[in-house]
Design an enzyme around this catalytic site. Sequence first.
Site, short mmCIF file in Angstrom:
data_model
loop_
_atom_site.label_atom_id
_atom_site.label_comp_id
_atom_site.label_asym_id
_atom_site.label_seq_id
_atom_site.Cartn_x
_atom_site.Cartn_y
_atom_site.Cartn_z
N ARG A 112 0.87 -1.40 -0.08
CA ARG A 112 -0.04 0.00 -0.01
C ARG A 112 0.72 1.41 0.17
NH1 ARG A 112 -5.60 -1.69 3.12
NH2 ARG A 112 -6.22 -2.87 1.35
N ARG B 298 5.66 -31.85 39.42
CA ARG B 298 6.36 -32.30 38.67
C ARG B 298 7.40 -31.22 37.89
NH1 ARG B 298 2.24 -35.48 34.67
NH2 ARG B 298 2.36 -37.60 35.41
N ASP C 235 12.42 -15.96 15.48
CA ASP C 235 13.62 -16.03 16.34
C ASP C 235 14.34 -14.74 16.97
OD1 ASP C 235 13.31 -18.68 15.36
OD2 ASP C 235 15.01 -18.64 13.97
N ASP D 186 17.34 -14.46 8.25
CA ASP D 186 18.79 -14.26 8.05
C ASP D 186 19.09 -15.15 6.72
OD1 ASP D 186 18.76 -16.78 9.23
OD2 ASP D 186 20.40 -16.41 10.50
N SER E 39 16.84 -15.35 4.05
CA SER E 39 16.36 -14.86 3.15
C SER E 39 17.16 -13.45 2.73
CB SER E 39 14.93 -14.39 3.49
OG SER E 39 14.25 -15.73 3.83
O1 F6P Z 1 13.70 -19.55 11.66
C1 F6P Z 1 12.48 -19.77 12.26
C2 F6P Z 1 12.25 -21.49 12.60
O2 F6P Z 1 10.98 -21.62 13.22
C3 F6P Z 1 13.21 -21.76 13.72
O3 F6P Z 1 12.98 -21.45 14.88
C4 F6P Z 1 13.31 -23.27 13.49
O4 F6P Z 1 14.56 -23.85 13.93
C5 F6P Z 1 13.07 -23.43 12.00
O5 F6P Z 1 12.45 -22.27 11.68
C6 F6P Z 1 12.42 -24.53 11.61
O6 F6P Z 1 12.08 -24.98 10.33
P1 F6P Z 1 11.32 -25.69 9.41
O7 F6P Z 1 10.00 -25.30 9.33
O8 F6P Z 1 11.78 -25.89 8.05
O9 F6P Z 1 11.19 -27.04 10.36
#
Ligand code: F6P
Length: 320
Positions: A25, A163, A128, A103, A105
């Site tokens: 947009r 637990r 992340d 990172d 991408s």
């Molecule tokens: O980078 C994002 C993320 O969700 C990470 O936290 C995780 O390690 C990874 O992607 C999982 O990747 P995929 O969806 O390919 O299993």
Amino acid sequence: MRRIGIITSGGDSPGMNAAIRGAARAALGRGAQVVGFYHGYEGIINNEVIEMESRTVGGIIAKGGTLLHTARSKEFRTPEGRKLAIENLKKNGVEGLVVIGGDGSLTGARALHEEFGYPVMGVPGSIDNDINGTDFSVGFDTAVNTALGAIDRVRDTAYSHERVFVIEVMGRHNGFIALEAGLAGGAEAVIIPEIPFSLLEICDDLRAMHARGKKSSLIVVAEGALRAVDVRDFIEKNTGYEARYIVLGHMQRGGSPTAFDRVLALQLGAHAANRLISGHHGEMVGVDGTKLVSHPLSYVLSTERQIDPEKLLLVEVMAS
Ligand code: F6P
């Protein structure tokens, strides 16, 4: 710049749709044409292109996932793949590209910029929050709140059964989600890959807490911190308390983005499109406090984002 492209790439994150909306947009508002490519870089290579109007991005702000779909493209990692991508961008008359992703991408965006001089602008989109050059990446806040919701629920059953629960959250090689969700959830310990830890010492702490009357405990662990250890077994053997291990997994990537992520994504998407159209290239937009910023991709990708050790210390103090 008369025509820009948008992709989402890598792992999806909640708020990517809002970032697409923000970029589209803002660009349309400046009189530029906008196209999207499905499936990230893979879709550029395969020419999966869609013309975007204002209505294309209507009704998506509250939705998780990404309207443009996403992928981790193996072909784009090859020089031939990148050449094909550039040819298709040019064939479609796309003069610059907004890349929304993590990172990996952004590394792809830097390659387009450095190898072909192609105008790119990155938007940090990853649960992340491990990207340098921004305090927050789109999706982190939602993922933390999703993890927190699960932690709060687990706390009830941990208390009832007296637990120890170990809750594994995502974060690849980093502990940002674990630390934030652990602190917010009142975890007795947080284990992250960045800071050395001893499971034996954690077991000692659990016993000390038990002696003080705390009969149940939650340990939040980042997925990248523990490998090849049967944590449940280890804790049970070294404390004598019953333990359970839960993996929250991909549920942390889904769901409607929080208000924070929506606003962040709209701002970053719009900022990226505006800078690209104004002639700034090879950067990633971000936030520094409440200020919108932009840094060269070479800087963003040169170092790892650092965890705040004080926050980990606070976990210990709060559990004492
Ligand atoms: O980078 C994002 C993320 O969700 C990470 O936290 C995780 O390690 C990874 O992607 C999982 O990747 P995929 O969806 O390919 O299993």
